[in-house]
Design a protein around this motif. Structure first.
Motif, PDB file in Angstrom:
ATOM      1  N   GLU A 187     -38.063  17.593  57.463  1.00  0.00           N
ATOM      2  CA  GLU A 187     -38.532  17.222  56.167  1.00  0.00           C
ATOM      3  C   GLU A 187     -37.966  15.974  55.685  1.00  0.00           C
ATOM      4  O   GLU A 187     -38.832  15.007  55.195  1.00  0.00           O
ATOM      5  CB  GLU A 187     -37.782  17.899  54.897  1.00  0.00           C
ATOM      6  N   THR A 239     -40.169  12.410  54.816  1.00  0.00           N
ATOM      7  CA  THR A 239     -39.824  11.993  53.756  1.00  0.00           C
ATOM      8  C   THR A 239     -39.898  10.378  54.129  1.00  0.00           C
ATOM      9  O   THR A 239     -40.197   9.502  53.361  1.00  0.00           O
ATOM     10  CB  THR A 239     -38.451  12.312  53.035  1.00  0.00           C
ATOM     11  N   SER A 282     -43.459   9.420  54.345  1.00  0.00           N
ATOM     12  CA  SER A 282     -44.060   9.431  52.869  1.00  0.00           C
ATOM     13  C   SER A 282     -43.529   8.191  52.151  1.00  0.00           C
ATOM     14  O   SER A 282     -44.302   7.500  51.417  1.00  0.00           O
ATOM     15  CB  SER A 282     -43.632  10.672  52.308  1.00  0.00           C
ATOM     16  N   ASN A 283     -42.045   8.112  52.215  1.00  0.00           N
ATOM     17  CA  ASN A 283     -41.590   6.847  51.540  1.00  0.00           C
ATOM     18  C   ASN A 283     -42.045   5.437  52.030  1.00  0.00           C
ATOM     19  O   ASN A 283     -42.342   4.433  51.067  1.00  0.00           O
ATOM     20  CB  ASN A 283     -40.111   6.903  51.586  1.00  0.00           C
ATOM     21  N   LEU A 319     -44.981   9.862  46.980  1.00  0.00           N
ATOM     22  CA  LEU A 319     -43.863  10.956  46.960  1.00  0.00           C
ATOM     23  C   LEU A 319     -44.710  12.377  47.195  1.00  0.00           C
ATOM     24  O   LEU A 319     -44.429  13.328  46.440  1.00  0.00           O
ATOM     25  CB  LEU A 319     -43.354  10.918  45.510  1.00  0.00           C
ATOM     26  N   THR A 379     -43.371  16.297  46.512  1.00  0.00           N
ATOM     27  CA  THR A 379     -41.976  16.500  45.574  1.00  0.00           C
ATOM     28  C   THR A 379     -42.524  16.777  44.087  1.00  0.00           C
ATOM     29  O   THR A 379     -43.549  16.186  43.639  1.00  0.00           O
ATOM     30  CB  THR A 379     -41.316  15.015  45.537  1.00  0.00           C
ATOM     31  N   GLN A 394     -39.221  13.613  42.208  1.00  0.00           N
ATOM     32  CA  GLN A 394     -39.679  12.209  41.797  1.00  0.00           C
ATOM     33  C   GLN A 394     -38.764  11.232  41.073  1.00  0.00           C
ATOM     34  O   GLN A 394     -38.403  10.189  41.481  1.00  0.00           O
ATOM     35  CB  GLN A 394     -41.080  11.922  41.663  1.00  0.00           C
ATOM     36  N   LEU A 436     -35.436  10.749  42.804  1.00  0.00           N
ATOM     37  CA  LEU A 436     -35.674   9.614  44.079  1.00  0.00           C
ATOM     38  C   LEU A 436     -35.681   8.405  43.477  1.00  0.00           C
ATOM     39  O   LEU A 436     -35.495   7.406  44.116  1.00  0.00           O
ATOM     40  CB  LEU A 436     -36.945  10.104  44.888  1.00  0.00           C
TER      41      LEU A 436
END
Length: 113
Positions: A47, A51, A54-55, A60, A63, A68, A71
């Motif tokens: 994960e 992440t 994705s970041n 996001l 999520t 969200q 984060l």
């Protein structure tokens, strides 16, 4: 293929598969296998990889609204703790984050800055 409006719930590559059930199902199975199947990497480690990507894409993906918001608080702390505004805290609360979750997010972010 003609232009298709894309829904915002998933990244473009996944959204494009929605009209095509079979390929979408295959991608979903692959995703579940890679994230949850037997592996020497833990699910949390996998994960984390997802992440980071994705970041990096400023997405996001997968999520909840609560995550969200949390984060966003963590990202603000990474830049400068003074960027955590009452509005960011209120947004997290309105998305369902508890005071403990908000506090733990702040502590975790500060720990790794």
């Amino acid at each position: 293929m003609s232009h298709q409006p894309l829904e915002a719930y998933a990244p473009g590559s996944i959204r494009l598969l929605k009209p095509r059930h079979d390929p979408g199902q295959s991608i979903n199975k692959l995703t579940q296998f890679l994230l949850c199947g037997s592996n020497t990497l833990s699910e949390a480690e996998r994960e984390l990889i997802a992440t980071v990507v994705s970041n990096g894409n400023q997405s996001l993906f997968s999520t909840s609204k609560k995550m969200q918001a949390l984060l966003t608080i963590a990202a603000a702390i990474r830049q400068n703790g003074k960027r955590v505004t009452p509005e960011l805290i209120d947004l997290a609360r309105s998305a369902g984050a508890t005071e403990v979750e908000i506090n733990d997010t702040v502590l975790l972010a500060v720990l790794f800055v």
